[in-house]
Design a protein around this motif. Structure first.
Motif, mmCIF file in Angstrom:
data_model
loop_
_atom_site.group_PDB
_atom_site.id
_atom_site.type_symbol
_atom_site.label_atom_id
_atom_site.label_comp_id
_atom_site.label_asym_id
_atom_site.label_seq_id
_atom_site.Cartn_x
_atom_site.Cartn_y
_atom_site.Cartn_z
ATOM 1 N N PHE A 192 12.139 27.477 21.408
ATOM 2 C CA PHE A 192 13.256 27.097 20.553
ATOM 3 C C PHE A 192 13.806 28.321 19.842
ATOM 4 N N ILE A 193 15.114 28.316 19.603
ATOM 5 C CA ILE A 193 15.729 29.300 18.741
ATOM 6 C C ILE A 193 15.305 28.978 17.309
ATOM 7 N N PRO A 194 15.255 29.951 16.384
ATOM 8 C CA PRO A 194 14.770 29.662 15.028
ATOM 9 C C PRO A 194 15.441 28.487 14.336
ATOM 10 N N SER A 195 16.702 28.245 14.592
ATOM 11 C CA SER A 195 17.396 27.114 13.961
ATOM 12 C C SER A 195 17.007 25.781 14.563
ATOM 13 N N GLY A 196 16.375 25.796 15.735
ATOM 14 C CA GLY A 196 15.979 24.566 16.399
ATOM 15 C C GLY A 196 17.084 23.857 17.148
ATOM 16 N N THR A 197 18.251 24.456 17.250
ATOM 17 C CA THR A 197 19.396 23.800 17.883
ATOM 18 C C THR A 197 19.561 24.160 19.354
ATOM 19 N N ARG A 198 18.808 25.154 19.828
ATOM 20 C CA ARG A 198 18.874 25.569 21.224
ATOM 21 C C ARG A 198 17.465 25.759 21.772
ATOM 22 N N ILE A 199 17.340 25.600 23.079
ATOM 23 C CA ILE A 199 16.041 25.796 23.709
ATOM 24 C C ILE A 199 16.204 26.596 24.996
ATOM 25 N N ALA A 200 15.319 27.558 25.190
ATOM 26 C CA ALA A 200 15.308 28.374 26.407
ATOM 27 C C ALA A 200 14.242 27.843 27.348
ATOM 28 N N THR A 201 14.542 27.888 28.645
ATOM 29 C CA THR A 201 13.622 27.350 29.651
ATOM 30 C C THR A 201 13.486 28.318 30.822
ATOM 31 N N ALA A 202 12.317 28.276 31.447
ATOM 32 C CA ALA A 202 12.073 29.023 32.681
ATOM 33 C C ALA A 202 11.200 28.162 33.575
ATOM 34 N N SER A 203 11.368 28.321 34.879
ATOM 35 C CA SER A 203 10.600 27.528 35.838
ATOM 36 C C SER A 203 9.510 28.376 36.464
ATOM 37 N N GLU A 204 8.686 27.746 37.276
ATOM 38 C CA GLU A 204 7.623 28.462 37.972
ATOM 39 C C GLU A 204 8.172 29.473 38.963
ATOM 40 N N LYS A 205 9.404 29.277 39.408
ATOM 41 C CA LYS A 205 10.020 30.262 40.300
ATOM 42 C C LYS A 205 10.302 31.552 39.554
ATOM 43 N N GLY A 206 10.759 31.436 38.305
ATOM 44 C CA GLY A 206 10.854 32.593 37.428
ATOM 45 C C GLY A 206 12.042 33.503 37.603
ATOM 46 N N THR A 207 13.036 33.095 38.355
ATOM 47 C CA THR A 207 14.173 33.993 38.586
ATOM 48 C C THR A 207 15.333 33.754 37.623
ATOM 49 N N VAL A 208 15.451 32.542 37.106
ATOM 50 C CA VAL A 208 16.586 32.184 36.252
ATOM 51 C C VAL A 208 16.081 31.648 34.914
ATOM 52 N N ILE A 209 16.686 32.135 33.825
ATOM 53 C CA ILE A 209 16.397 31.667 32.472
ATOM 54 C C ILE A 209 17.636 30.944 31.963
ATOM 55 N N ARG A 210 17.447 29.762 31.422
ATOM 56 C CA ARG A 210 18.582 28.981 30.917
ATOM 57 C C ARG A 210 18.393 28.641 29.445
ATOM 58 N N VAL A 211 19.513 28.484 28.743
ATOM 59 C CA VAL A 211 19.510 28.091 27.334
ATOM 60 C C VAL A 211 20.386 26.859 27.192
ATOM 61 N N PHE A 212 19.841 25.816 26.573
ATOM 62 C CA PHE A 212 20.536 24.543 26.433
ATOM 63 C C PHE A 212 20.704 24.178 24.964
ATOM 64 N N SER A 213 21.730 23.358 24.712
ATOM 65 C CA SER A 213 21.895 22.757 23.391
ATOM 66 C C SER A 213 20.911 21.601 23.255
ATOM 67 N N VAL A 214 20.177 21.577 22.161
ATOM 68 C CA VAL A 214 19.236 20.489 21.929
ATOM 69 C C VAL A 214 19.974 19.201 21.588
ATOM 70 N N LEU A 215 21.131 19.318 20.972
ATOM 71 C CA LEU A 215 21.848 18.141 20.495
ATOM 72 C C LEU A 215 22.385 17.280 21.634
ATOM 73 N N ASP A 216 22.960 17.915 22.667
ATOM 74 C CA ASP A 216 23.546 17.129 23.746
ATOM 75 C C ASP A 216 23.030 17.510 25.134
ATOM 76 N N GLY A 217 22.148 18.490 25.217
ATOM 77 C CA GLY A 217 21.576 18.875 26.499
ATOM 78 C C GLY A 217 22.464 19.736 27.371
ATOM 79 N N SER A 218 23.600 20.182 26.852
ATOM 80 C CA SER A 218 24.517 20.992 27.665
ATOM 81 C C SER A 218 23.978 22.401 27.860
ATOM 82 N N LYS A 219 24.279 22.993 29.008
ATOM 83 C CA LYS A 219 23.841 24.356 29.309
ATOM 84 C C LYS A 219 24.783 25.351 28.646
ATOM 85 N N LEU A 220 24.224 26.266 27.863
ATOM 86 C CA LEU A 220 25.015 27.239 27.122
ATOM 87 C C LEU A 220 24.984 28.625 27.765
ATOM 88 N N TYR A 221 23.844 29.014 28.294
ATOM 89 C CA TYR A 221 23.688 30.328 28.906
ATOM 90 C C TYR A 221 22.815 30.207 30.152
#
Length: 429
Positions: A192-221
């Motif tokens: 989680f980002i310090p504010s708790g409003t975004r979350i970063a994720t990575a998979s076992e494949k490990g090639t792509v990192i994504r950041v989503f909005s916690v409020l609506d689940g939309s992909k931000l980065y």
């Protein structure tokens, strides 16, 4: 999390350490079969030991910010959680669970215990179990994240062991908030980002990192860590200023991504039009490679194949990358160069704690986890009030049996003043 349960007892085998930064990256916990230590991270030139214990074999240590409250799990009792006040040298309470404790997360209002197929949410004020999430998908690595922000107090954990679904749970109102389909492969890391409003994720494949909005689940980065090879992600960590995201893996490179809104320029408009044209003819996977963000900085580690924990924080008015490894080393890199450059290694410290005294001897233990013949030293409120170990008030005696049991007391521990609980105050120790 670095697992030290399989550390060999042979003197010729190097120790494997559990390493963990606290919530605001002001201290580092280091644990192994020989005990655990806490180090202050207020200075980049020296590594000061705050506390040491060489009595208890330890596989997991979590400190609550800069308070004296710690959650500890031992190698010999991996199903038992001890909540301790290390400066008072006392154990506050302990709880046993049905299976091995894989990870523990804390913020100022919640403590979460993660087992392979369940999560327990405690009220950190009285350690009462508020909610249990049962029958979660198998999670053998204990992957979960708890926002450090008390207003946006969310818990994240894998929603599947086949694909990268992220379940977001409201740890205040105790209900599921949303499910984010983050990756095609199972999850490897969450943060989680310090504010708790975004979350970063990575998979076992490990090639792509994504950041989503916690409020609506939309992909931000969406960032690409690499193209040529799949890796095992060790850690994701947002900077304390929320502008950067660090990603470490079993390779020798730590990637730093910058979270910024894209600047629209005539050149980029042309590029976007060109990519739109190409996307008509090229597979989605190919066009994604061109549109994903790249690391703005990288750090080259002197090793590979070693799990580690990372943090990006400001020390002595300088933004720095910190890398703590399961082999017992801390590397500090300066982040003062231009974007696109490799970070400079500033300092390297050993975390074995052996030669920290002036005479080169190992520090003496300062903390007794349990009294002989007693599983608890006093009530939760009594300990933080400063009652001497072994001395209890009448109300403490009345609740002693409830505190010492493996389940929380029926009505929880009673408090009459917020100041009874050090972590809730600004001037806590």
């Amino acid at each position: 999390m670095t697992n030290v349960n399989n550390a060999s007892s042979s003197s010729n085998t190097p120790l494997t350490y559990f390493v963990n930064f606290n919530q605001d990256s002001t201290s580092l916990a280091v644990a192994c079969k020989n005990g655990f230590r806490l180090y202050s991270l207020n200075c980049a030139d020296t590594l000061d030991m705050i506390y040491t214990n060489i009595k208890d074999d330890t596989c997991l240590v979590e400190r609550l910010f800069s308070s004296s409250l710690m959650a500890i799990v031992s190698i010999t009792a991996p199903r038992k959680l001890k909540v301790c006040h290390f400066k008072k040298g006392s154990e506050i309470c302990n709880y046993s669970y049905s299976n091995t404790i894989l990870s523990v997360k804390l913020n100022r209002i919640r403590l979460v215990v993660c087992l392979e197929e369940s999560l327990y949410i405690h009220n950190i004020r009285d350690m009462k179990v508020l909610h249990t999430i049962r029958d979660t998908p198998p999670n053998p690595n204990g992957i979960c994240a708890l926002s450090i922000n008390s207003d946006n107090c969310y818990l994240a954990y894998p929603g599947s062991n086949y694909i990268g679904e992220v379940q977001i749970f409201d740890a205040i109102n105790l209900h599921a908030k949303t499910m984010i389909p983050a990756h095609d492969s199972p999850l490897a890391a969450l943060a989680f980002i310090p504010s708790g409003t975004r979350i970063a994720t990575a998979s076992e494949k490990g090639t792509v990192i994504r950041v989503f909005s916690v409020l609506d689940g939309s992909k931000l980065y969406e960032f690409r860590r690499g193209v040529k090879r799949c890796v095992e992600i060790s850690c994701l960590a947002f900077s304390t200023c929320s502008r950067y995201l660090a990603c470490s893996s079993n390779t020798e490179t730590v990637h730093i991504f910058k979270l910024e809104e894209p600047q629209v320029s005539p050149r980029k408009s042309v590029d976007a039009s060109w990519m739109g044209y190409l996307s008509t003819y090229l597979p989605t996977q190919v066009t994604d490679v061109f549109t994903q963000g790249r690391a703005c900085m990288t750090a080259h580690l002197p090793f590979s194949g070693v799990r580690n924990d990372v943090a990006v924080t400001t020390i002595q008015n300088q933004l720095r990358l910190l890398v703590a490894t399961e082999e017992g080393f801390l590397y500090i890199y300066n982040m003062d160069g231009p974007e696109g450059t490799e970070l400079t290694l500033y300092k390297q410290f050993s975390l074995d704690g052996v030669a920290n005294n002036a005479d080169g001897t190992r520090p003496e233990p300062q903390f007794l986890m349990e009294n002989e013949g007693s599983t608890i030293l006093g009530s939760y409120a009594g300990i933080v009030k400063g009652h001497p170990p072994g001395q209890m008030s009448e109300s403490d005696k009345f609740r002693e049996m409830a505190v010492a049991t493996e389940s929380p007391p029926k009505d929880g521990f009673q408090f009459t003043d917020d100041q009874e609980y050090p972590p809730l105050t600004q001037n806590s120790d």
